[in-house]
Scaffold this active site. Sequence first.
Site, mmCIF file in Angstrom:
data_model
loop_
_atom_site.group_PDB
_atom_site.id
_atom_site.type_symbol
_atom_site.label_atom_id
_atom_site.label_comp_id
_atom_site.label_asym_id
_atom_site.label_seq_id
_atom_site.Cartn_x
_atom_site.Cartn_y
_atom_site.Cartn_z
ATOM 1 N N ARG A 269 3.215 -6.220 128.116
ATOM 2 C CA ARG A 269 4.155 -7.241 127.631
ATOM 3 C C ARG A 269 3.623 -8.634 127.933
ATOM 4 O O ARG A 269 2.887 -8.823 128.899
ATOM 5 C CB ARG A 269 5.476 -7.138 128.393
ATOM 6 C CG ARG A 269 6.439 -6.125 127.928
ATOM 7 C CD ARG A 269 7.672 -6.161 128.823
ATOM 8 N NE ARG A 269 8.714 -7.018 128.262
ATOM 9 C CZ ARG A 269 9.528 -6.629 127.297
ATOM 10 N NH1 ARG A 269 9.429 -5.434 126.769
ATOM 11 N NH2 ARG A 269 10.454 -7.443 126.845
ATOM 12 N N LYS B 69 15.718 -11.261 125.472
ATOM 13 C CA LYS B 69 16.764 -11.714 124.551
ATOM 14 C C LYS B 69 18.126 -11.785 125.237
ATOM 15 O O LYS B 69 18.920 -12.664 124.935
ATOM 16 C CB LYS B 69 16.850 -10.745 123.364
ATOM 17 C CG LYS B 69 15.789 -10.974 122.329
ATOM 18 C CD LYS B 69 16.000 -10.050 121.152
ATOM 19 C CE LYS B 69 15.544 -8.637 121.495
ATOM 20 N NZ LYS B 69 15.514 -7.734 120.349
ATOM 21 N N GLU C 257 14.979 -5.059 117.386
ATOM 22 C CA GLU C 257 16.418 -4.826 117.335
ATOM 23 C C GLU C 257 17.061 -6.147 116.932
ATOM 24 O O GLU C 257 16.791 -7.176 117.558
ATOM 25 C CB GLU C 257 16.924 -4.378 118.711
ATOM 26 C CG GLU C 257 18.387 -4.010 118.643
ATOM 27 C CD GLU C 257 18.983 -3.530 119.956
ATOM 28 O OE1 GLU C 257 18.242 -3.355 120.932
ATOM 29 O OE2 GLU C 257 20.214 -3.352 119.971
HETATM 30 P P1 ATP Z 1 14.023 -7.999 124.929
HETATM 31 O O1 ATP Z 1 13.874 -7.317 126.249
HETATM 32 O O2 ATP Z 1 13.665 -9.431 124.939
HETATM 33 O O3 ATP Z 1 15.322 -7.742 124.255
HETATM 34 P P2 ATP Z 1 12.998 -5.890 123.408
HETATM 35 O O4 ATP Z 1 11.752 -5.171 123.744
HETATM 36 O O5 ATP Z 1 14.263 -5.195 123.703
HETATM 37 O O6 ATP Z 1 12.914 -7.311 124.031
HETATM 38 P P3 ATP Z 1 12.883 -5.450 120.621
HETATM 39 O O7 ATP Z 1 13.555 -6.166 119.537
HETATM 40 O O8 ATP Z 1 13.301 -4.049 120.902
HETATM 41 O O9 ATP Z 1 13.029 -6.324 121.907
HETATM 42 O O10 ATP Z 1 11.306 -5.514 120.457
HETATM 43 C C1 ATP Z 1 10.599 -5.337 119.273
HETATM 44 C C2 ATP Z 1 9.151 -5.121 119.625
HETATM 45 O O11 ATP Z 1 8.640 -6.241 120.318
HETATM 46 C C3 ATP Z 1 8.943 -3.913 120.521
HETATM 47 O O12 ATP Z 1 7.858 -3.174 120.015
HETATM 48 C C4 ATP Z 1 8.620 -4.495 121.859
HETATM 49 O O13 ATP Z 1 7.756 -3.653 122.556
HETATM 50 C C5 ATP Z 1 7.981 -5.830 121.489
HETATM 51 N N1 ATP Z 1 8.173 -6.812 122.555
HETATM 52 C C6 ATP Z 1 9.346 -7.251 123.067
HETATM 53 N N2 ATP Z 1 9.144 -8.112 124.077
HETATM 54 C C7 ATP Z 1 7.803 -8.232 124.212
HETATM 55 C C8 ATP Z 1 6.951 -8.974 125.085
HETATM 56 N N3 ATP Z 1 7.449 -9.773 126.032
HETATM 57 N N4 ATP Z 1 5.622 -8.851 124.931
HETATM 58 C C9 ATP Z 1 5.100 -8.056 123.981
HETATM 59 N N5 ATP Z 1 5.845 -7.340 123.130
HETATM 60 C C10 ATP Z 1 7.178 -7.410 123.235
HETATM 61 MG MG MG Z 2 14.687 -3.304 122.833
#
Ligand code: ATP
Ligand code: MG
Length: 555
Positions: free
Chosen positions: A265, A275, A28
């Site tokens: 994760r 984020k 995102e």
């Molecule tokens: P955040 O909670 O930091 O905003 P998010 O999962 O909302 O992270 P996205 O931009 O939606 O962020 O994530 C893109 C991809 O990265 C998704 O497939 C998510 O599963 C993966 N991802 C995000 N954070 C992690 C993490 N800590 N470890 C492994 N994969 C991750």
């Molecule tokens: Mg997300």
Amino acid sequence: MNFIEEIVEKDIQEKKNDSRIQTRFPPEPNGYLHIGHVKAICMDFGIAEKYGGVCNLRFDDTNPVKEDVEYVDSIMHDISWLGFRWGKVFYASDYFEQLYNLAIRFIKDGLAYVDEQTAEQIAEQKGTPTEPGKPSPYRDRPIEENLRLFEAMQAGEIPDGKMVLRAKIDMANPNMHFRDPIIYRIITNHPHHRTGRKWNVYPMYDFAHGQSDYFEGVTHSICTLEFVVHRPLYDWFIDQFSGDKFLGLSPYGRDYRPHQYEFNRLNITYTVMSKRKMLQLVQEGLVAGWDDPRMPTVCGLRRRGYTAEAIRAFIDKIGYTKVEGTIDLGLLEHTVREELKEKVPRVCAIFDPVKLVITNYPNGQKENIIAENIDGKSELGTRVMPFGKELWIERGDFQEEGDKNFYRLSPMGREVRLKSAYIVQATGCEKDAEGNITTVFATYDPDTKSGTEGGTRKTKATINWVEYEAALDAEVRLYDRLFAVENPSADERDFRELLNPDSLKVITAKVEPSLAKAETQDHFQFLKQGYFVVDDDSTAEHLIFNRTTSLKGTK
Ligand code: ATP
Ligand code: MG
């Protein structure tokens, strides 16, 4: 081989989706990538690379309130820097028209309805995993009315929050995600960074992600474990327009079907991996920006001196499982040390300088010492270290009293080697009115120069030095862990109260003149100190080095 690779190999053997492999990385664009994302990137791109498939980049841009092109650009830059190449770039917003039409289709099929309750009321009626939810009073409104209201929502006639579109599934399902999930909401007051003001309704994650996978032909939709509970819903939505109900929304035909797989994760001690929290740190000025070298973002780690190879080697080390856990920050530091150890020049930087005068060295004489960048590794080149009668050495390398366990300079007269140069013996020191040592005196043995026959004479200690006049001043930023506690996310206190007050110390060091030519992102080992990188803001007039990590783990 990780468990997802095993699944992929089996799928290829069984000719699932004609043995085609297509993945996607779906960030995102509401923040910069962090090292958690790198774990997902290595998986998504890694599977495609290893099995001759393709990994596309898809921006999951369904919430205009938080998203921005700044983030889109940085995400692409970071992925390229890590060394991965995507096939195509997609945006969930490319599918807004298709998704809207699909929602209309759902309404017409009696699978969706417009609810006029508030978000709170809807949440209250959800029930619990063991108690069924209560149906909304709007659940059975006529299809015609649903269509009219949904169109009015999109036309901008309904204020934000007044109505939502919900899928009509099962208010008693033990999986809470099936209890008539919201699939569309109204957002009228924020233009979208790509579609501007065209849309007043935006699809929710569950109605956008699987659908986007399907439109593109993704075969393995890999994500993190928190989406396990969403998977049945992912499948349910796809059931509604694939297979027997094929609506022609995928170019891959009736038999094609995407599948979701989940892994654990990445969490790391002494940092946060969200984020949202990182954005708060940036916005409240608690760090210098997304690329502050203390941040676990890709740009922060890069500025800190982590190489793409080191970050990828770390991800390789931790592997993929189905169990959540937290990785010790020490492992990340260890990996970057291992990565840089045999590659980067080892130079002298004096952090707490005191002057050394070699009393028997000829007045006015200067010479050039040729030092190997890494001792014994001639292939890594050499550099010139000017040498003379006056040098800078570390204050801690001299003791006025001396003691039998102190092998460096003291008037006890032990022989000490000046790194890559001569053997010296201290004779005394001079102090100012406050009793601080201002100058150390020593004599040298001219027959002990490194690289000559006498250069092999052994001493118990070797110390670093920089020629007094040739030395350059450099700003050195000594970074340490961002948080004072091991697991800031599990702490009941607000995470902003848990920051490490000593996460940055700035000093001025005396460094070798060879470093005048150092450029942004050049890496060095400062002997006995650690690994350092030239900061983005460094100039020839004002050198700045960031500590990547010390030589050994601190704790
Ligand atoms: P955040 O909670 O930091 O905003 P998010 O999962 O909302 O992270 P996205 O931009 O939606 O962020 O994530 C893109 C991809 O990265 C998704 O497939 C998510 O599963 C993966 N991802 C995000 N954070 C992690 C993490 N800590 N470890 C492994 N994969 C991750
Ligand atoms: Mg997300």
